[in-house]
Design a protein around this motif. Structure first.
Motif, PDB file in Angstrom:
ATOM      1  N   ASN A 146     -66.647  40.003 -21.933  1.00  0.00           N
ATOM      2  CA  ASN A 146     -65.471  40.203 -21.080  1.00  0.00           C
ATOM      3  C   ASN A 146     -65.678  39.689 -19.649  1.00  0.00           C
ATOM      4  N   GLN A 147     -66.414  38.567 -19.522  1.00  0.00           N
ATOM      5  CA  GLN A 147     -66.631  37.968 -18.207  1.00  0.00           C
ATOM      6  C   GLN A 147     -65.967  36.604 -18.095  1.00  0.00           C
ATOM      7  N   LEU A 148     -65.776  35.977 -19.228  1.00  0.00           N
ATOM      8  CA  LEU A 148     -65.288  34.604 -19.271  1.00  0.00           C
ATOM      9  C   LEU A 148     -64.541  34.435 -20.586  1.00  0.00           C
ATOM     10  N   SER A 149     -63.421  33.737 -20.552  1.00  0.00           N
ATOM     11  CA  SER A 149     -62.687  33.523 -21.795  1.00  0.00           C
ATOM     12  C   SER A 149     -63.275  32.336 -22.555  1.00  0.00           C
ATOM     13  N   PHE A 150     -62.996  32.296 -23.828  1.00  0.00           N
ATOM     14  CA  PHE A 150     -63.466  31.186 -24.657  1.00  0.00           C
ATOM     15  C   PHE A 150     -62.853  29.874 -24.166  1.00  0.00           C
ATOM     16  N   ASN A 151     -61.601  29.896 -23.743  1.00  0.00           N
ATOM     17  CA  ASN A 151     -60.952  28.682 -23.228  1.00  0.00           C
ATOM     18  C   ASN A 151     -61.640  28.186 -21.959  1.00  0.00           C
ATOM     19  N   GLU A 152     -62.031  29.109 -21.084  1.00  0.00           N
ATOM     20  CA  GLU A 152     -62.751  28.705 -19.871  1.00  0.00           C
ATOM     21  C   GLU A 152     -64.085  28.056 -20.223  1.00  0.00           C
ATOM     22  N   MET A 153     -64.757  28.610 -21.232  1.00  0.00           N
ATOM     23  CA  MET A 153     -66.038  28.037 -21.658  1.00  0.00           C
ATOM     24  C   MET A 153     -65.813  26.637 -22.244  1.00  0.00           C
ATOM     25  N   GLU A 154     -64.819  26.499 -23.089  1.00  0.00           N
ATOM     26  CA  GLU A 154     -64.551  25.187 -23.687  1.00  0.00           C
ATOM     27  C   GLU A 154     -64.151  24.169 -22.626  1.00  0.00           C
ATOM     28  N   ASN A 155     -63.381  24.579 -21.638  1.00  0.00           N
ATOM     29  CA  ASN A 155     -63.010  23.667 -20.547  1.00  0.00           C
ATOM     30  C   ASN A 155     -64.248  23.196 -19.793  1.00  0.00           C
ATOM     31  N   PHE A 156     -65.171  24.106 -19.532  1.00  0.00           N
ATOM     32  CA  PHE A 156     -66.425  23.743 -18.877  1.00  0.00           C
ATOM     33  C   PHE A 156     -67.182  22.716 -19.718  1.00  0.00           C
ATOM     34  N   LEU A 157     -67.287  22.976 -21.009  1.00  0.00           N
ATOM     35  CA  LEU A 157     -68.044  22.086 -21.893  1.00  0.00           C
ATOM     36  C   LEU A 157     -67.374  20.719 -22.030  1.00  0.00           C
ATOM     37  N   ARG A 158     -66.071  20.692 -22.038  1.00  0.00           N
ATOM     38  CA  ARG A 158     -65.346  19.413 -22.128  1.00  0.00           C
ATOM     39  C   ARG A 158     -65.401  18.643 -20.807  1.00  0.00           C
ATOM     40  N   HIS A 159     -65.540  19.374 -19.713  1.00  0.00           N
ATOM     41  CA  HIS A 159     -65.598  18.751 -18.392  1.00  0.00           C
ATOM     42  C   HIS A 159     -66.912  17.990 -18.183  1.00  0.00           C
ATOM     43  N   LEU A 169     -72.443  17.559 -22.455  1.00  0.00           N
ATOM     44  CA  LEU A 169     -72.465  18.785 -23.255  1.00  0.00           C
ATOM     45  C   LEU A 169     -71.478  18.742 -24.419  1.00  0.00           C
ATOM     46  N   THR A 170     -70.439  17.953 -24.268  1.00  0.00           N
ATOM     47  CA  THR A 170     -69.362  17.908 -25.256  1.00  0.00           C
ATOM     48  C   THR A 170     -69.858  17.553 -26.651  1.00  0.00           C
ATOM     49  N   GLU A 171     -70.725  16.553 -26.728  1.00  0.00           N
ATOM     50  CA  GLU A 171     -71.226  16.119 -28.042  1.00  0.00           C
ATOM     51  C   GLU A 171     -71.983  17.247 -28.748  1.00  0.00           C
ATOM     52  N   PHE A 172     -72.812  17.949 -27.996  1.00  0.00           N
ATOM     53  CA  PHE A 172     -73.555  19.062 -28.594  1.00  0.00           C
ATOM     54  C   PHE A 172     -72.596  20.150 -29.078  1.00  0.00           C
ATOM     55  N   TRP A 173     -71.585  20.423 -28.299  1.00  0.00           N
ATOM     56  CA  TRP A 173     -70.607  21.458 -28.635  1.00  0.00           C
ATOM     57  C   TRP A 173     -69.830  21.071 -29.887  1.00  0.00           C
ATOM     58  N   GLN A 174     -69.462  19.803 -29.991  1.00  0.00           N
ATOM     59  CA  GLN A 174     -68.678  19.342 -31.134  1.00  0.00           C
ATOM     60  C   GLN A 174     -69.483  19.361 -32.431  1.00  0.00           C
TER      61      GLN A 174
END
Length: 166
Positions: A113-126, A130-135
């Motif tokens: 409850n500190q960060l939303s999943f969308n905020e995390m995904e936005n960080f990773l896409r930014h 990191l994006t390739e590892f996440w995908q």
């Protein structure tokens, strides 16, 4: 003649009894092997959990050290910290339920409850690195993602320093 008929009638029964005995012995061997394999699996699972916890702690030490070296930490400091804290949780989720990293991270972030999943995904896409590892959405790629996020934090140089010259 009767003896021949009796021999012909008894032979299949004896043959089946011998085969049944062989199958029973094979079943017992397989039970022992299965028990041994289950014990090894449990030991490997515990080892994997321990290694995940160790990896998480090592990365968190680096995150906190990087946080102390900057007067103003980057906005994504919390993102990196939470990614590293999630490693043991992901390992357990993957082992117990076969949950993929993205699903486990979403569940972990909801609990934190500190960060939303969308905020995390936005960080990773930014951050394309990191994006390739996440995908890839595997435990190995997730560990590499965490390591790279920590390296980025260690390499972080603010545009202008907030530290006082002394």
């Amino acid at each position: 003649m009767w003896m021949l008929l009796l021999l012909i009638a008894v032979a299949p029964i004896v043959f089946l009894a011998v085969k049944l005995d062989q199958l029973s012995k094979m079943q017992n061997r397989l039970k022992v092997q299965l028990h041994f394999a289950q014990q090894q699996s449990v030991q490997l699972e515990h080892l994997a959990f321990w290694l995940a916890e160790e990896q998480s702690q090592q990365l968190l030490v680096k995150v906190h050290q990087a946080g102390r070296t900057h007067a103003k930490v980057p906005v994504w400091y919390l993102h990196t910290e939470l990614l590293c804290k999630a490693i043991p949780v992901l390992c357990k989720e993957l082992a117990k339920q076969g949950t993929l990293p993205r699903q486990a991270v979403a569940k972990f972030l909801k609990q934190q409850n500190q960060l939303s999943f969308n905020e995390m995904e936005n960080f990773l896409r930014h951050h394309p690195v990191l994006t390739e590892f996440w995908q890839s959405n595997t435990m190995t790629s997730y560990l590499k993602l965490c390591q790279r996020a920590v390296e980025m934090l260690q390499e972080y140089k603010p545009a202008h320093s907030d530290r006082l010259a002394g």
